[in-house]
Design a protein around this motif. Structure first.
Motif, PDB file in Angstrom:
ATOM      1  N   ARG A  19       0.831  -1.217   0.000  1.00  0.00           N
ATOM      2  CA  ARG A  19       0.000   0.000   0.000  1.00  0.00           C
ATOM      3  C   ARG A  19       0.857   1.255   0.000  1.00  0.00           C
ATOM      4  O   ARG A  19       0.567   2.225  -0.702  1.00  0.00           O
ATOM      5  CB  ARG A  19      -0.937   0.003   1.199  1.00  0.00           C
ATOM      6  CG  ARG A  19      -2.108  -0.919   1.019  1.00  0.00           C
ATOM      7  CD  ARG A  19      -3.128  -0.886   2.147  1.00  0.00           C
ATOM      8  NE  ARG A  19      -3.190   0.339   2.875  1.00  0.00           N
ATOM      9  CZ  ARG A  19      -3.293   0.398   4.217  1.00  0.00           C
ATOM     10  NH1 ARG A  19      -3.316  -0.694   4.936  1.00  0.00           N
ATOM     11  NH2 ARG A  19      -3.368   1.566   4.825  1.00  0.00           N
ATOM     12  N   LEU A  20       1.917   1.243   0.794  1.00  0.00           N
ATOM     13  CA  LEU A  20       2.788   2.418   0.866  1.00  0.00           C
ATOM     14  C   LEU A  20       3.456   2.704  -0.470  1.00  0.00           C
ATOM     15  O   LEU A  20       3.595   3.862  -0.870  1.00  0.00           O
ATOM     16  CB  LEU A  20       3.853   2.228   1.946  1.00  0.00           C
ATOM     17  CG  LEU A  20       3.348   2.203   3.378  1.00  0.00           C
ATOM     18  CD1 LEU A  20       4.492   1.857   4.332  1.00  0.00           C
ATOM     19  CD2 LEU A  20       2.714   3.522   3.759  1.00  0.00           C
ATOM     20  N   TRP A  21       3.910   1.664  -1.144  1.00  0.00           N
ATOM     21  CA  TRP A  21       4.588   1.853  -2.422  1.00  0.00           C
ATOM     22  C   TRP A  21       3.624   2.229  -3.535  1.00  0.00           C
ATOM     23  O   TRP A  21       4.003   2.907  -4.479  1.00  0.00           O
ATOM     24  CB  TRP A  21       5.363   0.601  -2.796  1.00  0.00           C
ATOM     25  CG  TRP A  21       6.616   0.402  -1.985  1.00  0.00           C
ATOM     26  CD1 TRP A  21       7.099   1.203  -0.997  1.00  0.00           C
ATOM     27  CD2 TRP A  21       7.534  -0.668  -2.103  1.00  0.00           C
ATOM     28  NE1 TRP A  21       8.266   0.696  -0.489  1.00  0.00           N
ATOM     29  CE2 TRP A  21       8.563  -0.459  -1.143  1.00  0.00           C
ATOM     30  CE3 TRP A  21       7.602  -1.789  -2.903  1.00  0.00           C
ATOM     31  CZ2 TRP A  21       9.628  -1.322  -0.998  1.00  0.00           C
ATOM     32  CZ3 TRP A  21       8.674  -2.655  -2.749  1.00  0.00           C
ATOM     33  CH2 TRP A  21       9.683  -2.419  -1.809  1.00  0.00           C
ATOM     34  N   ALA A  22       2.380   1.806  -3.427  1.00  0.00           N
ATOM     35  CA  ALA A  22       1.410   2.080  -4.487  1.00  0.00           C
ATOM     36  C   ALA A  22       0.718   3.430  -4.311  1.00  0.00           C
ATOM     37  O   ALA A  22       0.250   4.014  -5.282  1.00  0.00           O
ATOM     38  CB  ALA A  22       0.351   0.974  -4.521  1.00  0.00           C
ATOM     39  N   ASP A  23       0.669   3.932  -3.087  1.00  0.00           N
ATOM     40  CA  ASP A  23      -0.112   5.132  -2.803  1.00  0.00           C
ATOM     41  C   ASP A  23       0.683   6.056  -1.888  1.00  0.00           C
ATOM     42  O   ASP A  23       0.850   5.764  -0.703  1.00  0.00           O
ATOM     43  CB  ASP A  23      -1.439   4.730  -2.149  1.00  0.00           C
ATOM     44  CG  ASP A  23      -2.300   5.910  -1.747  1.00  0.00           C
ATOM     45  OD1 ASP A  23      -2.017   7.048  -2.182  1.00  0.00           O
ATOM     46  OD2 ASP A  23      -3.264   5.692  -0.987  1.00  0.00           O
ATOM     47  N   GLU A  24       1.155   7.179  -2.433  1.00  0.00           N
ATOM     48  CA  GLU A  24       1.935   8.113  -1.626  1.00  0.00           C
ATOM     49  C   GLU A  24       1.125   8.660  -0.460  1.00  0.00           C
ATOM     50  O   GLU A  24       1.664   8.977   0.591  1.00  0.00           O
ATOM     51  CB  GLU A  24       2.470   9.249  -2.494  1.00  0.00           C
ATOM     52  CG  GLU A  24       3.549   8.797  -3.460  1.00  0.00           C
ATOM     53  CD  GLU A  24       4.100   9.931  -4.294  1.00  0.00           C
ATOM     54  OE1 GLU A  24       3.964  11.100  -3.873  1.00  0.00           O
ATOM     55  OE2 GLU A  24       4.668   9.648  -5.353  1.00  0.00           O
ATOM     56  N   GLY A  25      -0.181   8.756  -0.624  1.00  0.00           N
ATOM     57  CA  GLY A  25      -1.042   9.237   0.451  1.00  0.00           C
ATOM     58  C   GLY A  25      -1.028   8.316   1.660  1.00  0.00           C
ATOM     59  O   GLY A  25      -1.195   8.760   2.795  1.00  0.00           O
ATOM     60  N   ALA A  26      -0.820   7.031   1.428  1.00  0.00           N
ATOM     61  CA  ALA A  26      -0.758   6.081   2.535  1.00  0.00           C
ATOM     62  C   ALA A  26       0.455   6.364   3.413  1.00  0.00           C
ATOM     63  O   ALA A  26       0.387   6.231   4.642  1.00  0.00           O
ATOM     64  CB  ALA A  26      -0.720   4.643   2.009  1.00  0.00           C
ATOM     65  N   GLY A  27       1.554   6.777   2.809  1.00  0.00           N
ATOM     66  CA  GLY A  27       2.746   7.126   3.582  1.00  0.00           C
ATOM     67  C   GLY A  27       2.524   8.365   4.434  1.00  0.00           C
ATOM     68  O   GLY A  27       2.963   8.429   5.584  1.00  0.00           O
ATOM     69  N   VAL A  28       1.818   9.328   3.890  1.00  0.00           N
ATOM     70  CA  VAL A  28       1.492  10.542   4.647  1.00  0.00           C
ATOM     71  C   VAL A  28       0.606  10.173   5.835  1.00  0.00           C
ATOM     72  O   VAL A  28       0.821  10.638   6.951  1.00  0.00           O
ATOM     73  CB  VAL A  28       0.802  11.578   3.730  1.00  0.00           C
ATOM     74  CG1 VAL A  28       0.279  12.755   4.530  1.00  0.00           C
ATOM     75  CG2 VAL A  28       1.762  12.042   2.646  1.00  0.00           C
ATOM     76  N   ARG A  29      -0.372   9.322   5.597  1.00  0.00           N
ATOM     77  CA  ARG A  29      -1.255   8.872   6.682  1.00  0.00           C
ATOM     78  C   ARG A  29      -0.486   8.082   7.725  1.00  0.00           C
ATOM     79  O   ARG A  29      -0.760   8.191   8.919  1.00  0.00           O
ATOM     80  CB  ARG A  29      -2.383   7.993   6.126  1.00  0.00           C
ATOM     81  CG  ARG A  29      -3.494   8.771   5.481  1.00  0.00           C
ATOM     82  CD  ARG A  29      -4.735   7.919   5.207  1.00  0.00           C
ATOM     83  NE  ARG A  29      -5.244   7.342   6.443  1.00  0.00           N
ATOM     84  CZ  ARG A  29      -5.478   6.034   6.620  1.00  0.00           C
ATOM     85  NH1 ARG A  29      -5.266   5.178   5.637  1.00  0.00           N
ATOM     86  NH2 ARG A  29      -5.936   5.587   7.756  1.00  0.00           N
ATOM     87  N   LEU A  30       0.464   7.266   7.288  1.00  0.00           N
ATOM     88  CA  LEU A  30       1.240   6.463   8.224  1.00  0.00           C
ATOM     89  C   LEU A  30       2.027   7.345   9.185  1.00  0.00           C
ATOM     90  O   LEU A  30       2.097   7.070  10.374  1.00  0.00           O
ATOM     91  CB  LEU A  30       2.192   5.518   7.474  1.00  0.00           C
ATOM     92  CG  LEU A  30       3.051   4.603   8.340  1.00  0.00           C
ATOM     93  CD1 LEU A  30       2.180   3.663   9.172  1.00  0.00           C
ATOM     94  CD2 LEU A  30       3.999   3.808   7.473  1.00  0.00           C
TER      95      LEU A  30
END
Length: 115
Positions: A19-30
């Protein structure tokens, strides 16, 4: 809560990293709410603990090592998740020879990144 076993950790960890690699927004949320994002991936921590996400190189530790670091949180109260960097984007192109080898099932030469 009990310590996480290797199979469970690998399934949850793979889900999260994908998920982190596919969606930059997921990294921000993390970064903003690690507890929620970890829980969405199946990595729940006790309410009196904290989560720390550490960007690492994929070669820093194998999955067992990453699990051991995670499980130390049961003793320390801080659950550390080592997340490998994803520096290479799909902008790299493979030459025709490498593509032919891949299509033919031949192993990629050492050091070649296959996207």
């Amino acid at each position: 809560m009990n310590r996480v076993g290797l199979l469970e950790f690998v399934a949850c960890y793979t889900n999260l990293v994908t998920r982190l690699w596919a969606d930059e927004g997921a990294g921000v949320r993390l970064v903003a709410d690690p507890r929620a994002v970890l829980a969405e991936s199946g990595l729940c921590i006790p309410s009196d603990s904290r989560a720390e996400v550490i960007e690492s190189h994929a070669t820093d530790l194998d999955l067992q090592g990453r699990l051991d670091v995670w499980n130390e949180g049961y003793s320390t109260g801080t659950f550390k998740l080592l997340v490998p960097r994803h520096d290479i984007r799909a902008t790299n192109e493979l030459d025709e020879s490498t593509l032919g080898d891949l299509a033919g099932g031949l192993a990629a030469p050492l050091g070649t990144l296959v996207l």
